[in-house]
Design an enzyme around this catalytic site. Structure first.
Site, PDB file in Angstrom:
ATOM      1  N   ARG A  55       0.830  -1.211   0.000  1.00  0.00           N
ATOM      2  CA  ARG A  55       0.000   0.000   0.000  1.00  0.00           C
ATOM      3  C   ARG A  55       0.863   1.259   0.000  1.00  0.00           C
ATOM      4  O   ARG A  55       0.453   2.315  -0.491  1.00  0.00           O
ATOM      5  CB  ARG A  55      -0.909   0.005   1.231  1.00  0.00           C
ATOM      6  N   TYR A 108     -14.608  22.448  -9.776  1.00  0.00           N
ATOM      7  CA  TYR A 108     -15.198  21.191 -10.260  1.00  0.00           C
ATOM      8  C   TYR A 108     -16.314  20.754  -9.305  1.00  0.00           C
ATOM      9  O   TYR A 108     -16.121  20.718  -8.088  1.00  0.00           O
ATOM     10  CB  TYR A 108     -14.070  20.160 -10.330  1.00  0.00           C
ATOM     11  N   ASP A 180      -6.009  22.977  -8.753  1.00  0.00           N
ATOM     12  CA  ASP A 180      -6.422  21.868  -9.603  1.00  0.00           C
ATOM     13  C   ASP A 180      -5.965  22.230 -11.019  1.00  0.00           C
ATOM     14  O   ASP A 180      -6.545  23.098 -11.674  1.00  0.00           O
ATOM     15  CB  ASP A 180      -7.944  21.682  -9.524  1.00  0.00           C
ATOM     16  N   LYS A 205      -7.635  12.280 -16.881  1.00  0.00           N
ATOM     17  CA  LYS A 205      -7.834  13.059 -18.100  1.00  0.00           C
ATOM     18  C   LYS A 205      -6.627  12.917 -19.018  1.00  0.00           C
ATOM     19  O   LYS A 205      -6.502  11.932 -19.719  1.00  0.00           O
ATOM     20  CB  LYS A 205      -8.119  14.523 -17.729  1.00  0.00           C
TER      21      LYS A 205
HETATM   22  C1  LIG Z   1     -12.460  15.157 -13.795  1.00  0.00           C
HETATM   23  C2  LIG Z   1     -11.948  16.192 -12.882  1.00  0.00           C
HETATM   24  C3  LIG Z   1     -11.644  15.901 -11.553  1.00  0.00           C
HETATM   25  C4  LIG Z   1     -11.925  14.555 -10.951  1.00  0.00           C
HETATM   26  O1  LIG Z   1     -11.239  13.508 -11.547  1.00  0.00           O
HETATM   27  P1  LIG Z   1     -11.816  12.015 -11.454  1.00  0.00           P
HETATM   28  O2  LIG Z   1     -10.662  11.189 -11.866  1.00  0.00           O
HETATM   29  O3  LIG Z   1     -13.001  11.941 -12.354  1.00  0.00           O
HETATM   30  O4  LIG Z   1     -12.188  11.773 -10.009  1.00  0.00           O
HETATM   31  C5  LIG Z   1     -11.115  16.897 -10.774  1.00  0.00           C
HETATM   32  N1  LIG Z   1     -10.905  18.131 -11.258  1.00  0.00           N
HETATM   33  C6  LIG Z   1     -11.182  18.452 -12.525  1.00  0.00           C
HETATM   34  C7  LIG Z   1     -10.926  19.830 -13.007  1.00  0.00           C
HETATM   35  C8  LIG Z   1     -11.720  17.504 -13.382  1.00  0.00           C
HETATM   36  O5  LIG Z   1     -12.019  17.842 -14.632  1.00  0.00           O
END
Ligand SMILES: *Cc1c(COP(=O)(O)O)cnc(C)c1O
Length: 387
Positions: A55, A108, A180, A205
């Site tokens: 882990r 988000y 973010d 992403k």
């Molecule tokens: C998609 C997204 C997230 C979350 O990511 P996941 O892998 O879907 O949990 C966080 N911040 C932004 C800006 C996003 O587009």
């Protein structure tokens, strides 16, 4: 780890690789591990070998952490099982009962829900602020403000935040800045150079890039590293090795993919802008966008995600357009190789979203531009027949 002298495209290729430790094989092996054996009681007690439990750390985890950290130019990186868990782990690590956190109103949606429903339950005061506040955020800072959470450009509405001005105001009062950075990735926005203390990516992403893995990364500067690492461990957050391997694989081509996403995204945005059905475009790389000056000052590029505001149109007409699209899929997430389009509904509390007209969020994939435009043209024809 600090940013090496090599350029980002080169670091994408070299970071986190140690073929000399692995029979010359280019890619690191995938270590599936829970138990890791210790040769003696002394080593076990002192935890004096690099890997002690699946882990915590394996060579597979280390390879991905090192690669992302190198690219970000941070001090340390931890991996989480989703982008959202990267956001929540970072916030939980640096906030406690009685603290105050400032969160951009353009955040988000699920990050907002976590703040509203979980942080408040823990007795943390959550305050949302206007994404365009810039240095004015100093007026919202309190003695117990520990974290200023930013996201630039903002989810769905694409406001570009003045991160250096926000960071200066936050640091003056001893708070840390989280960013973010999913939209730009470290290739197009250097979080640490612009004053962030923690850079978060939904690796789901662009790092993964193929719509098949959920993952997040938290990269810290020296100031925030120890606390983040400790809480990541306390929370038991870990990610499967096969997924980590896919993320490492995706990372190697992220540079070329992003360039194409950017080019197709800008071309599509310009094409949309010229359509009579479109009121305006939310894309910081277009000089018509109100965030363009800051984007130009701070960013090195744009990814493939942008917004399209339509003139008022019925749900039925919009459905006729979207339901019949062949290449643009309707679904959440983005950053994969395929084009996407979804109707978006920004949720605000500190500011009001200014638009009555429908907002579409478009992700430019890697398909041929002419094919994408033909698909959209046919879509607008269907929309106009219904109106
Ligand atoms: C998609 C997204 C997230 C979350 O990511 P996941 O892998 O879907 O949990 C966080 N911040 C932004 C800006 C996003 O587009």
């Amino acid at each position: 780890m600090t940013k090496g002298a090599k350029k980002p495209e080169t670091r994408l290729v070299t970071a986190g690789r140690k073929p000399e430790e692995n029979h010359g094989i280019i890619n690191p092996p995938v270590y599936h591990a829970s138990t890791i054996l210790h040769p003696t009681m002394k080593v076990l007690k002192e935890a004096s070998q690099p890997y002690t439990y699946g882990r915590r750390l394996t060579p597979t985890i280390a390879a991905l952490q090192d690669a992302v950290c190198d690219l970000e130019g941070g001090f340390g990186t931890v991996i989480t099982p989703s982008g959202l868990s990267a956001v929540t782990t970072a916030l939980l690590a640096h906030l406690k009962t009685g603290d105050h956190v400032l969160v951009t109103d353009s955040v988000y949606g699920p990050s907002r829900s976590f703040c509203e429903q979980m942080l408040t339950k823990l007795g943390i005061e959550v305050e949302f602020y206007d994404p365009l506040i810039g240095g004015g955020i100093s007026e919202l800072m309190k003695d117990n403000t520990r974290v200023v959470f930013t996201e630039s450009p903002g989810s769905q509405t694409f406001e570009v935040q003045d991160i250096p001005a926000i960071a200066e105001a936050a640091h003056e009062r001893g708070a840390i800045v989280m960013l973010d950075n999913t939209w730009a990735t470290p290739l197009f926005f250097d979080a640490f150079e612009h004053g962030a203390d923690i850079s978060i990516q939904a690796a789901t992403k662009y790092i993964v890039g193929h719509s098949d893995v959920m993952m997040g990364t938290i990269t810290c500067n020296e100031r925030t590293w120890k606390t983040t690492l400790r809480h990541h461990g306390l929370l038991g957050v870990t990610t499967g090795p096969d997924d980590m391997y896919l993320a490492l694989r995706g990372l190697r081509t992220m540079g070329v993919r992003l360039k194409q996403h950017m080019e197709t995204g800008i071309n599509l945005a310009r094409w949309f802008a010229a359509r009579p059905e479109v009121k305006y475009i939310l894309h910081p790389a277009l000089d018509t966008d109100e965030g363009h000056p800051i984007w130009k000052r701070d960013f090195k590029g744009a990814s493939g995600l942008f917004g399209v505001v339509l003139h008022p149109v019925s749900d039925k007409a919009l459905a006729a357009m979207l339901d019949g699209l062949e290449l643009f899929g309707m679904g959440f997430s983005w950053g994969g190789y395929e084009s996407l389009i979804v109707p978006a509904e920004p949720h605000r509390t500190a500011t009001t979203w200014r638009e009555e007209g429908k907002l579409l969020r478009v992700h430019a994939g890697l398909e041929n531009m002419d094919d994408l435009i033909a698909d959209l043209e046919a879509g607008f024809d269907r929309l106009n027949k219904e109106t």
